[in-house]
Design a protein around this motif. Structure first.
Motif, PDB file in Angstrom:
ATOM      1  N   ARG A  75     -15.211   6.610  -0.337  1.00 28.93           N
ATOM      2  CA  ARG A  75     -13.915   6.286   0.262  1.00 28.93           C
ATOM      3  C   ARG A  75     -12.875   7.359  -0.065  1.00 28.93           C
ATOM      4  NH1 ARG A  75     -14.623   1.028  -1.892  1.00 28.93           N
ATOM      5  NH2 ARG A  75     -12.541   1.025  -2.825  1.00 28.93           N
ATOM      6  N   ASP A  76     -12.837   7.796  -1.307  1.00 32.18           N
ATOM      7  CA  ASP A  76     -11.899   8.854  -1.681  1.00 32.18           C
ATOM      8  C   ASP A  76     -12.244  10.156  -0.965  1.00 32.18           C
ATOM      9  OD1 ASP A  76     -10.408   7.242  -3.345  1.00 32.18           O
ATOM     10  OD2 ASP A  76     -11.496   7.803  -5.160  1.00 32.18           O
ATOM     11  N   GLU A  77     -13.526  10.495  -0.939  1.00 35.07           N
ATOM     12  CA  GLU A  77     -13.929  11.765  -0.333  1.00 35.07           C
ATOM     13  C   GLU A  77     -13.707  11.771   1.176  1.00 35.07           C
ATOM     14  OE1 GLU A  77     -17.700  13.294  -1.483  1.00 35.07           O
ATOM     15  OE2 GLU A  77     -17.189  13.305  -3.626  1.00 35.07           O
ATOM     16  N   PHE A  78     -13.939  10.630   1.832  1.00 29.87           N
ATOM     17  CA  PHE A  78     -13.658  10.544   3.267  1.00 29.87           C
ATOM     18  C   PHE A  78     -12.181  10.814   3.536  1.00 29.87           C
ATOM     19  CE2 PHE A  78     -17.311   7.527   4.765  1.00 29.87           C
ATOM     20  CZ  PHE A  78     -18.226   8.499   4.417  1.00 29.87           C
ATOM     21  N   GLY A  79     -11.317  10.214   2.709  1.00 27.34           N
ATOM     22  CA  GLY A  79      -9.880  10.409   2.890  1.00 27.34           C
ATOM     23  C   GLY A  79      -9.481  11.856   2.736  1.00 27.34           C
ATOM     24  N   MET A 130       0.825  -1.180   0.000  1.00 28.36           N
ATOM     25  CA  MET A 130       0.000   0.000   0.000  1.00 28.36           C
ATOM     26  C   MET A 130       0.879   1.258   0.000  1.00 28.36           C
ATOM     27  SD  MET A 130      -2.937  -1.027   2.669  1.00 28.36           S
ATOM     28  CE  MET A 130      -4.351  -1.761   2.151  1.00 28.36           C
ATOM     29  N   LYS A 131       1.411   2.555  -1.015  1.00 27.84           N
ATOM     30  CA  LYS A 131       2.494   3.279  -0.422  1.00 27.84           C
ATOM     31  C   LYS A 131       3.184   4.254  -1.360  1.00 27.84           C
ATOM     32  CE  LYS A 131       1.119  -0.263   1.808  1.00 27.84           C
ATOM     33  NZ  LYS A 131       0.199  -1.212   1.462  1.00 27.84           N
ATOM     34  N   ARG A 132       3.695   3.915  -2.476  1.00 26.61           N
ATOM     35  CA  ARG A 132       4.264   4.868  -3.391  1.00 26.61           C
ATOM     36  C   ARG A 132       3.910   4.398  -4.779  1.00 26.61           C
ATOM     37  NH1 ARG A 132       8.530   2.201  -5.668  1.00 26.61           N
ATOM     38  NH2 ARG A 132       9.412   0.531  -4.423  1.00 26.61           N
ATOM     39  N   ILE A 133       3.912   5.347  -5.719  1.00 26.00           N
ATOM     40  CA  ILE A 133       3.574   4.936  -7.076  1.00 26.00           C
ATOM     41  C   ILE A 133       4.763   4.264  -7.695  1.00 26.00           C
ATOM     42  CG2 ILE A 133       2.856   5.763  -9.350  1.00 26.00           C
ATOM     43  CD1 ILE A 133       1.469   8.046  -8.004  1.00 26.00           C
ATOM     44  N   GLY A 134       4.576   3.083  -8.220  1.00 25.53           N
ATOM     45  CA  GLY A 134       5.684   2.398  -8.863  1.00 25.53           C
ATOM     46  C   GLY A 134       5.186   1.617 -10.040  1.00 25.53           C
ATOM     47  N   ILE A 135       5.910   1.711 -11.125  1.00 31.56           N
ATOM     48  CA  ILE A 135       5.545   0.908 -12.285  1.00 31.56           C
ATOM     49  C   ILE A 135       6.578  -0.168 -12.453  1.00 31.56           C
ATOM     50  CG2 ILE A 135       5.187   0.910 -14.769  1.00 31.56           C
ATOM     51  CD1 ILE A 135       4.179   3.702 -14.583  1.00 31.56           C
ATOM     52  N   LEU A 136       6.131  -1.397 -12.280  1.00 30.75           N
ATOM     53  CA  LEU A 136       7.058  -2.524 -12.362  1.00 30.75           C
ATOM     54  C   LEU A 136       6.665  -3.366 -13.567  1.00 30.75           C
ATOM     55  CD1 LEU A 136       7.120  -3.486  -8.618  1.00 30.75           C
ATOM     56  CD2 LEU A 136       8.796  -2.168  -9.894  1.00 30.75           C
ATOM     57  N   SER A 145      -3.865   5.748  -5.604  1.00 26.16           N
ATOM     58  CA  SER A 145      -5.134   5.043  -5.665  1.00 26.16           C
ATOM     59  C   SER A 145      -5.194   4.156  -6.901  1.00 26.16           C
ATOM     60  CB  SER A 145      -6.294   6.043  -5.694  1.00 26.16           C
ATOM     61  OG  SER A 145      -7.508   5.392  -5.991  1.00 26.16           O
ATOM     62  N   TYR A 146      -5.281   2.858  -6.691  1.00 24.06           N
ATOM     63  CA  TYR A 146      -5.396   1.970  -7.845  1.00 24.06           C
ATOM     64  C   TYR A 146      -6.728   2.190  -8.554  1.00 24.06           C
ATOM     65  CZ  TYR A 146      -8.444  -1.271  -5.208  1.00 24.06           C
ATOM     66  OH  TYR A 146      -9.472  -1.837  -4.502  1.00 24.06           O
ATOM     67  N   LEU A 147      -7.750   2.641  -7.812  1.00 27.09           N
ATOM     68  CA  LEU A 147      -9.045   2.893  -8.441  1.00 27.09           C
ATOM     69  C   LEU A 147      -8.952   4.033  -9.445  1.00 27.09           C
ATOM     70  CD1 LEU A 147     -11.618   2.478  -5.527  1.00 27.09           C
ATOM     71  CD2 LEU A 147     -11.504   1.147  -7.637  1.00 27.09           C
ATOM     72  N   SER A 148      -8.211   5.079  -9.105  1.00 26.91           N
ATOM     73  CA  SER A 148      -8.049   6.201 -10.032  1.00 26.91           C
ATOM     74  C   SER A 148      -7.347   5.740 -11.302  1.00 26.91           C
ATOM     75  CB  SER A 148      -7.247   7.323  -9.362  1.00 26.91           C
ATOM     76  OG  SER A 148      -7.939   7.831  -8.248  1.00 26.91           O
ATOM     77  N   GLU A 149      -6.312   4.918 -11.134  1.00 25.46           N
ATOM     78  CA  GLU A 149      -5.589   4.399 -12.289  1.00 25.46           C
ATOM     79  C   GLU A 149      -6.493   3.514 -13.136  1.00 25.46           C
ATOM     80  OE1 GLU A 149      -2.444   3.546 -14.956  1.00 25.46           O
ATOM     81  OE2 GLU A 149      -2.759   5.145 -13.490  1.00 25.46           O
ATOM     82  N   LEU A 166      -2.669  -5.345 -12.922  1.00 21.60           N
ATOM     83  CA  LEU A 166      -2.565  -4.202 -12.022  1.00 21.60           C
ATOM     84  C   LEU A 166      -2.512  -4.747 -10.605  1.00 21.60           C
ATOM     85  CD1 LEU A 166      -4.413  -0.828 -12.347  1.00 21.60           C
ATOM     86  CD2 LEU A 166      -3.795  -1.778 -10.131  1.00 21.60           C
ATOM     87  N   ASN A 167      -1.372  -4.579  -9.962  1.00 20.78           N
ATOM     88  CA  ASN A 167      -1.114  -5.146  -8.639  1.00 20.78           C
ATOM     89  C   ASN A 167      -1.265  -4.070  -7.565  1.00 20.78           C
ATOM     90  OD1 ASN A 167      -0.068  -6.576  -6.417  1.00 20.78           O
ATOM     91  ND2 ASN A 167       2.031  -5.975  -6.928  1.00 20.78           N
ATOM     92  N   PRO A 168      -2.172  -4.254  -6.576  1.00 11.90           N
ATOM     93  CA  PRO A 168      -2.359  -3.259  -5.531  1.00 11.90           C
ATOM     94  C   PRO A 168      -1.446  -3.463  -4.319  1.00 11.90           C
ATOM     95  CG  PRO A 168      -3.993  -4.962  -5.251  1.00 11.90           C
ATOM     96  CD  PRO A 168      -3.132  -5.374  -6.440  1.00 11.90           C
ATOM     97  N   LYS A 169      -0.589  -4.500  -4.375  1.00 12.22           N
ATOM     98  CA  LYS A 169       0.214  -4.857  -3.199  1.00 12.22           C
ATOM     99  C   LYS A 169       1.669  -4.441  -3.418  1.00 12.22           C
ATOM    100  CE  LYS A 169      -1.297  -6.939  -0.329  1.00 12.22           C
ATOM    101  NZ  LYS A 169      -1.852  -6.296   0.877  1.00 12.22           N
ATOM    102  N   VAL A 170       1.947  -3.155  -3.159  1.00 17.40           N
ATOM    103  CA  VAL A 170       3.286  -2.634  -3.425  1.00 17.40           C
ATOM    104  C   VAL A 170       4.338  -3.313  -2.552  1.00 17.40           C
ATOM    105  CG1 VAL A 170       3.172  -0.718  -1.771  1.00 17.40           C
ATOM    106  CG2 VAL A 170       4.577  -0.490  -3.818  1.00 17.40           C
ATOM    107  N   GLU A 171       3.934  -3.806  -1.384  1.00 17.86           N
ATOM    108  CA  GLU A 171       4.905  -4.408  -0.471  1.00 17.86           C
ATOM    109  C   GLU A 171       5.452  -5.746  -0.974  1.00 17.86           C
ATOM    110  OE1 GLU A 171       0.767  -5.583   0.719  1.00 17.86           O
ATOM    111  OE2 GLU A 171       1.778  -3.692   0.312  1.00 17.86           O
TER     112      GLU A 171
END
Length: 425
Positions: free
Chosen positions: A391-395, A1-7, A80-84, A44-49
């Motif tokens: 969820r986005d608006e709450f954040g 969960m954490k920084r944008i990375g393209i792998l 946000s993976y949803l935005s992508e 599209l992987n949401p698990k950056v860790e």
């Protein structure tokens, strides 16, 4: 969960050649050799860790399947993976395999979800793990894993502050922070430069309701309000505590920074989940850590950890048939082959959502989570049941609050108006 990375994961691709005909044929009779078509899967992987480990697993799959190339886009943490995904699907460029949280998110994306009910892995998944992606009796996603969160605490710093009894209520948590501060120890490392964790905090209020699903339904029908809910206000009070007893630059630091600071002993508590365990251990292999609850009040329900399905793998219904077929094959391989299961257990260190994959309990955070599960001290995950855009608006609203751009009352109004706006759709 954490920084944008393209792998981008591309293994060594070997073209398999085949020919037809007898063993011995004349040059005139021989048919031309045709290279097997290369299939490219985009994930599209949401698990950056686990980005690096996932890449290694994809390379193993590519070697076993020389006609397959896997490209992975990893999004997580502050991104946000949803935005992508919205951007990609709007441009008719949706990935072949993508994450979906289930419940309301599954309903919102149903037109893109391939029915996976007939897949072999379904029988191996725990029933509760299938629930988020089950609609009308059909399964539309494969659970990634179970995860849990709370305050990760440094046992040595707690001992230094002579905290002998672990806090399980808000009153006890506040006393522990005061003891830590009196010893010159920063109680919390918090980073609110990213806004995704605020939803996990708000979940605590929903999970403490007598019936979370009934509470959400009542909010949808206007019979309950966020503005008037005591547990929501309790969450904000706990948020205030982390700011009062945390690092002064909490407004700007991000996930990576807060984890690094905690891992190097600069604070006693970190608001995260077991997904950060490998990153913490990578920085400080011998750190002595465990979980305590994120207590928002003094109810007995606080002595529990929220545990649920972190996310699910979905297959793009609109992908070409050969890519859909290969995507399903890859997902099955990941949870049924010896290589795939080994990655799930030994490299990803997942709390398994599958009966045929053992959970590695050697790490302290997973060990604590499993103890809470066995003691039946767990809270539910509910944010995927919220009207999706909230969820986005709450954040954003809670981030504005910690930046002192809005008051507590204004925050409650923002949360309430966001829910009312999207519950009507």
């Amino acid at each position: 969960m954490k920084r944008i990375g393209i792998l981008i994961m591309a293994g060594f691709i070997t073209l398999s050649l085949s020919s037809c005909g007898r063993d011995i044929v004349s040059q005139k009779e021989a048919k031309p050799l045709v290279a097997e078509k290369t299939i490219t899967l985009e994930i599209l992987n949401p698990k950056v860790e686990i980005a690096t480990e996932f890449e290694k697993m994809a390379e193993v799959y590519e070697k076993e399947n020389p006609n397959v190339k896997i490209e992975v886009l990893t999004y997580g943490g502050g991104a946000s993976y949803l935005s992508e995904m919205r951007a990609r699907f709007s441009a008719d460029a949706g990935p072949d395999i993508f994450p979906n949280g289930g419940y309301e998110e599954a309903k919102a994306w149903k037109r893109y979800l391939e029915d996976l009910s007939d897949q072999p892995w379904v029988d191996q998944a725990y029933d509760q793990a299938l629930e988020p992606m089950t609609m009308d009796g059909k399964v539309y996603g494969m659970p990634i894993n179970f995860e849990g969160y709370g305050f990760i605490y440094n046992k040595d710093l707690f001992a230094k502050a002579k905290i002998d009894t672990l806090p399980t209520t808000f009153t006890e948590l506040k006393k522990a922070t005061e003891k830590l501060q009196a010893e010159g120890i920063t109680p919390f490392t918090v980073g609110y430069g990213d806004n995704w964790f605020f939803i996990l905090m708000l979940n605590l209020a929903f999970a403490q309701q007598d019936n979370p699903d009934a509470f959400i339904q009542a909010l949808n029908e206007g019979k309950q309000t966020i503005r008037g809910n005591k547990e929501i206000k309790d969450v904000i009070r706990m948020l205030d505590l982390t700011m009062e007893y945390g690092n002064p630059d909490y407004e700007t630091i991000d996930y990576n920074t807060e984890v690094e600071r905690f891992a190097t002993g600069k604070s006693a508590m970190l608001k995260q989940g077991n997904w950060v365990e490998s990153k913490i251990k990578e920085i400080s292999p011998n750190i002595n850590i465990g979980f305590i609850p994120m207590s928002i009040n003094d109810h007995a329900k606080n002595d529990a950890l929220p545990i649920g399905v972190s996310n699910n793998w979905a297959v793009n219904k609109l992908s070409p048939p050969e890519e859909k077929k290969e995507a399903k094959k890859f997902l099955n391989w990941m949870v049924s082959s010896e290589q795939g299961k080994k990655f799930m257990k030994e490299q990803f260190h997942f709390i398994s959502a599958f009966k045929n994959i053992e959970t590695d309990r050697s790490e302290p955070l997973v060990k604590d989570l499993m103890r809470y599960v066995e003691d039946k001290k767990t809270l539910s995950w509910n944010w995927f049941k919220f009207p999706e855009p909230t969820r986005d608006e709450f954040g954003y609203a809670m981030q504005a609050y910690v930046r002192k751009q809005i008051s507590r009352e204004q925050l409650l109004d923002e949360l309430q108006s966001s829910w009312e706006k999207y519950a009507k759709k």
